[in-house]
Design an enzyme around this catalytic site. Structure first.
Site, PDB file in Angstrom:
ATOM      1  N   ARG A  43      10.459  10.387   9.944  1.00 11.71           N
ATOM      2  CA  ARG A  43       9.618  10.849  11.062  1.00 11.71           C
ATOM      3  C   ARG A  43       8.131  10.883  10.689  1.00 11.71           C
ATOM      4  NH1 ARG A  43      11.208  13.272  15.852  1.00 11.71           N
ATOM      5  NH2 ARG A  43      12.938  11.798  15.685  1.00 11.71           N
ATOM      6  N   ASP A  57      22.216  13.349  15.040  1.00 14.25           N
ATOM      7  CA  ASP A  57      22.589  14.059  13.813  1.00 14.25           C
ATOM      8  C   ASP A  57      24.086  14.007  13.529  1.00 14.25           C
ATOM      9  OD1 ASP A  57      19.976  14.895  13.142  1.00 14.25           O
ATOM     10  OD2 ASP A  57      20.083  16.362  14.760  1.00 14.25           O
ATOM     11  N   PHE A 100      25.628  18.281  18.808  1.00  9.52           N
ATOM     12  CA  PHE A 100      25.943  17.987  20.214  1.00  9.52           C
ATOM     13  C   PHE A 100      24.841  18.527  21.118  1.00  9.52           C
ATOM     14  CE2 PHE A 100      29.903  17.364  18.199  1.00  9.52           C
ATOM     15  CZ  PHE A 100      30.510  16.352  18.929  1.00  9.52           C
ATOM     16  N   HIS A 109      16.647  21.595  15.633  1.00 11.22           N
ATOM     17  CA  HIS A 109      15.918  20.306  15.572  1.00 11.22           C
ATOM     18  C   HIS A 109      16.473  19.542  14.369  1.00 11.22           C
ATOM     19  CE1 HIS A 109      12.825  17.417  16.164  1.00 11.22           C
ATOM     20  NE2 HIS A 109      11.751  18.095  15.823  1.00 11.22           N
ATOM     21  N   ARG A 151       0.844  -1.216   0.000  1.00 12.13           N
ATOM     22  CA  ARG A 151       0.000   0.000   0.000  1.00 12.13           C
ATOM     23  C   ARG A 151       0.876   1.262   0.000  1.00 12.13           C
ATOM     24  NH1 ARG A 151      -2.789  -3.202   3.884  1.00 12.13           N
ATOM     25  NH2 ARG A 151      -2.014  -1.975   5.658  1.00 12.13           N
ATOM     26  N   VAL A 184      26.360  27.502  19.490  1.00 15.49           N
ATOM     27  CA  VAL A 184      26.267  26.067  19.766  1.00 15.49           C
ATOM     28  C   VAL A 184      26.926  25.290  18.626  1.00 15.49           C
ATOM     29  CG1 VAL A 184      24.201  26.108  21.218  1.00 15.49           C
ATOM     30  CG2 VAL A 184      23.956  25.911  18.736  1.00 15.49           C
ATOM     31  N   ARG A 220      21.043   6.668  20.350  1.00 17.32           N
ATOM     32  CA  ARG A 220      20.999   6.506  18.889  1.00 17.32           C
ATOM     33  C   ARG A 220      22.332   6.905  18.262  1.00 17.32           C
ATOM     34  NH1 ARG A 220      16.349  10.639  17.868  1.00 17.32           N
ATOM     35  NH2 ARG A 220      17.881  11.780  19.083  1.00 17.32           N
ATOM     36  N   HIS A 234      21.446  17.674  23.879  1.00 19.87           N
ATOM     37  CA  HIS A 234      20.078  17.214  23.679  1.00 19.87           C
ATOM     38  C   HIS A 234      19.234  17.642  24.861  1.00 19.87           C
ATOM     39  CE1 HIS A 234      16.675  14.586  22.853  1.00 19.87           C
ATOM     40  NE2 HIS A 234      17.148  14.525  21.634  1.00 19.87           N
TER      41      HIS A 234
HETATM   42  N1  COA Z   1      27.319  23.439  21.720  1.00 16.78           N
HETATM   43  C1  COA Z   1      27.772  24.280  22.656  1.00 16.78           C
HETATM   44  N2  COA Z   1      27.137  24.527  23.799  1.00 16.78           N
HETATM   45  C2  COA Z   1      25.964  23.878  23.989  1.00 16.78           C
HETATM   46  C3  COA Z   1      25.436  22.977  23.060  1.00 16.78           C
HETATM   47  C4  COA Z   1      26.162  22.767  21.876  1.00 16.78           C
HETATM   48  N3  COA Z   1      25.719  21.941  20.939  1.00 16.78           N
HETATM   49  N4  COA Z   1      24.268  22.480  23.520  1.00 16.78           N
HETATM   50  C5  COA Z   1      24.067  23.054  24.718  1.00 16.78           C
HETATM   51  N5  COA Z   1      25.086  23.889  24.988  1.00 16.78           N
HETATM   52  C6  COA Z   1      25.237  24.727  26.173  1.00 16.78           C
HETATM   53  C7  COA Z   1      24.124  25.749  26.254  1.00 16.78           C
HETATM   54  O1  COA Z   1      24.458  26.895  25.497  1.00 16.78           O
HETATM   55  C8  COA Z   1      24.028  25.983  27.714  1.00 16.78           C
HETATM   56  O2  COA Z   1      25.066  26.834  28.088  1.00 16.78           O
HETATM   57  P1  COA Z   1      24.852  27.947  29.242  1.00 16.78           P
HETATM   58  O3  COA Z   1      24.460  27.158  30.465  1.00 16.78           O
HETATM   59  O4  COA Z   1      26.173  28.609  29.318  1.00 16.78           O
HETATM   60  O5  COA Z   1      23.749  28.831  28.742  1.00 16.78           O
HETATM   61  C9  COA Z   1      24.307  24.624  28.311  1.00 16.78           C
HETATM   62  O6  COA Z   1      25.050  23.907  27.319  1.00 16.78           O
HETATM   63  C10 COA Z   1      23.084  23.831  28.676  1.00 16.78           C
HETATM   64  O7  COA Z   1      22.231  23.734  27.555  1.00 16.78           O
HETATM   65  P2  COA Z   1      20.872  22.951  27.685  1.00 16.78           P
HETATM   66  O8  COA Z   1      19.943  23.663  28.594  1.00 16.78           O
HETATM   67  O9  COA Z   1      21.203  21.548  28.058  1.00 16.78           O
HETATM   68  O10 COA Z   1      20.335  22.996  26.202  1.00 16.78           O
HETATM   69  P3  COA Z   1      18.825  22.853  25.709  1.00 16.78           P
HETATM   70  O11 COA Z   1      18.217  21.651  26.339  1.00 16.78           O
HETATM   71  O12 COA Z   1      18.081  24.129  25.867  1.00 16.78           O
HETATM   72  O13 COA Z   1      19.078  22.678  24.159  1.00 16.78           O
HETATM   73  C11 COA Z   1      19.684  21.710  22.141  1.00 16.78           C
HETATM   74  C12 COA Z   1      19.177  21.432  23.546  1.00 16.78           C
HETATM   75  C13 COA Z   1      19.612  20.396  21.368  1.00 16.78           C
HETATM   76  C14 COA Z   1      18.783  22.729  21.455  1.00 16.78           C
HETATM   77  C15 COA Z   1      21.129  22.229  22.197  1.00 16.78           C
HETATM   78  O14 COA Z   1      21.937  21.259  22.809  1.00 16.78           O
HETATM   79  C16 COA Z   1      21.671  22.606  20.830  1.00 16.78           C
HETATM   80  O15 COA Z   1      21.426  23.704  20.348  1.00 16.78           O
HETATM   81  N6  COA Z   1      22.426  21.672  20.154  1.00 16.78           N
HETATM   82  C17 COA Z   1      22.904  21.925  18.825  1.00 16.78           C
HETATM   83  C18 COA Z   1      21.821  21.696  17.779  1.00 16.78           C
HETATM   84  C19 COA Z   1      21.533  20.239  17.582  1.00 16.78           C
HETATM   85  O16 COA Z   1      22.437  19.429  17.429  1.00 16.78           O
HETATM   86  N7  COA Z   1      20.240  19.922  17.504  1.00 16.78           N
HETATM   87  C20 COA Z   1      19.774  18.576  17.302  1.00 16.78           C
HETATM   88  C21 COA Z   1      19.139  18.062  18.557  1.00 16.78           C
HETATM   89  S1  COA Z   1      18.710  16.348  18.422  1.00 16.78           S
END
Ligand code: COA
Length: 382
Positions: free
Chosen positions: A344, A319, A265, A228, A73, A261, A276, A267
């Protein structure tokens, strides 16, 4: 909380972090990652996207006969894309050939909804049928857009599982078995992840009584962002910008100093590493072993991982290896996030069906932070 009372700052969580916003039977991240109760590892190793999509949407693993009928399907939907959609995409490809394939997917899903003339509220059977059609239509739209944007005639949808058919359509070659296997694994790993931003968007949209295509259109828009789904495309740009392992430290220090950022890296949920990423990272290294150019990228990736852990205590998310796998498979960067959409689609449609099946309007509160009450001054007196 008394919902008539004024919201308290104690109830506020920036970005809804840590807030439980609903129930789901589709996916759990409690302890380990499971789809409908099944651990992710064996599902990922089997790499059978159709099997996992069936599990997510229908709730149980399929029997052999159920899997075959389901796949038939879905694949039929991929082969019979409505000519009105192809025609509209062809015009858009002429008008703006460099548009993001994510935009083409978002537009096409919206058009598919218009063509289907969704009846509200949809019955469970109608929603399941729509989900299955979308599972086939969306990869076909992606391949169609790539052909049109490159000025090629639209190729036919190949026989076989979505992993091999899509890989063939996007690379223009019959893919080797090991490429199909790891590509299938990435589709399984990207298929579902609980209340992430795009899934929550889809659930919020259909919680108003709106239709599945509206929910998916919104979800694609949410996934596009670099925090995201868009991160997998940015990962390759990170690796290209650094260039070689010896430049990693200086490059990262620059990012940290500028408070940027590093894509791939961190999450919101996994603070001790994304299971994963561990699974796919090991497969990616094995695939690239013995191939000098790919091995150089792996060495660079290892160095960045070590530095990110040392300096920021951050581990890679899915990613990070997915981008390297897609690059090694010969896929262009512009289709990395659209492939995430293809995968997704299974999780999104499952969540939409679950939300509609037990719906309550999603409508949170906000804390007001604007000006204190003030008097209106008529325009002629301002
Ligand atoms: N590179 C550098 N620093 C990072 C980081 C990254 N990829 N991810 C988090 N941090 C830092 C934040 O800036 C924060 O610093 P601060 O305390 O000085 O402000 C600290 O780590 C804590 O961040 P946190 O609250 O855990 O992040 P979040 O839960 O709000 O955000 C993401 C999660 C995924 C949005 C964030 O990690 C990010 O932007 N990652 C890069 C984008 C990415 O790979 N996205 C795919 C997700 S599956």
């Amino acid at each position: 909380m008394n919902t008539n009372a004024r919201p308290s700052p104690d109830d506020f969580a920036r970005g809804l972090a840590g807030i439980v916003a609903g129930r789901t039977a589709i996916c759990s991240l409690e302890g380990d990652l499971r789809y409908r109760g099944y651990a992710i590892e064996p599902l990922a190793r089997a790499g059978d996207f159709e099997e996992v999509a069936y599990l997510l949407i229908h709730g149980e693993l399929p029997t052999h006969a159920e899997r075959e009928a389901f796949a038939a399907r879905v694949h039929a939907a991929a082969r019979t894309l409505d000519p009105a959609v192809i025609d509209a995409l062809a015009r858009l490809a002429v008008a703006c050939p460099s548009a993001s394939p994510m935009d083409a997917l978002r537009t096409a899903v919206s058009m598919l909804g218009q063509i289907e003339r969704d009846v509200l509220p949809g019955s469970r059977e109608a929603l399941l049928a729509q989900a299955e059609r979308l599972l086939g239509q969306v990869p076909a739209v992606l391949a169609t857009w790539c052909d049109l944007a490159a000025g090629r005639a639209v190729g036919p949808w190949p026989d076989g599982p979505i992993a091999s058919a899509l890989l063939q359509r996007l690379t223009g070659r019959t893919p080797p078995v090991d490429h199909v296997a790891i590509f299938g694994t990435t589709l399984v790993l990207y298929a579902e992840h609980e209340f992430n931003a795009s899934t929550f968007t889809a659930r919020t949209i259909v919680s108003t009584g709106s239709d599945m295509h509206s929910g998916i259109t919104g979800a694609i828009g949410a996934l596009k962002g670099p925090l995201h789904g868009g991160a997998n495309e940015q990962v390759l740009e990170v690796l290209a910008a650094i260039g070689s392992a010896d430049r990693a430290e200086a490059w990262l220090e620059e990012q940290f100093a500028a408070k940027r950022v590093v894509m791939g890296f961190g999450h919101r949920v996994y603070k001790d590493g994304d299971v994963r990423a561990k699974l796919l990272g090991a497969m990616c290294r094995a695939m690239n072993s013995g191939k000098p150019a790919a091995e150089a990228i792996e060495q660079l990736a290892d160095r960045v991982e070590a530095l990110m852990l040392d300096r920021k205590k951050l581990k890679p998310n899915l990613d990070w290896p997915a981008a390297r796998v897609y690059h090694a498979l010969g896929l262009p960067v512009s289709v990395f996030t659209p492939i995430f959409v293809v995968a997704r689609m299974s999780g999104w449609t499952a969540h939409i069906i679950e939300q509609i099946g037990d719906n309550r309007l999603i409508r949170p509160l906000s804390l007001y932070s604007g000006p204190a009450p003030r008097d209106y001054v008529p325009l002629e007196l301002r």
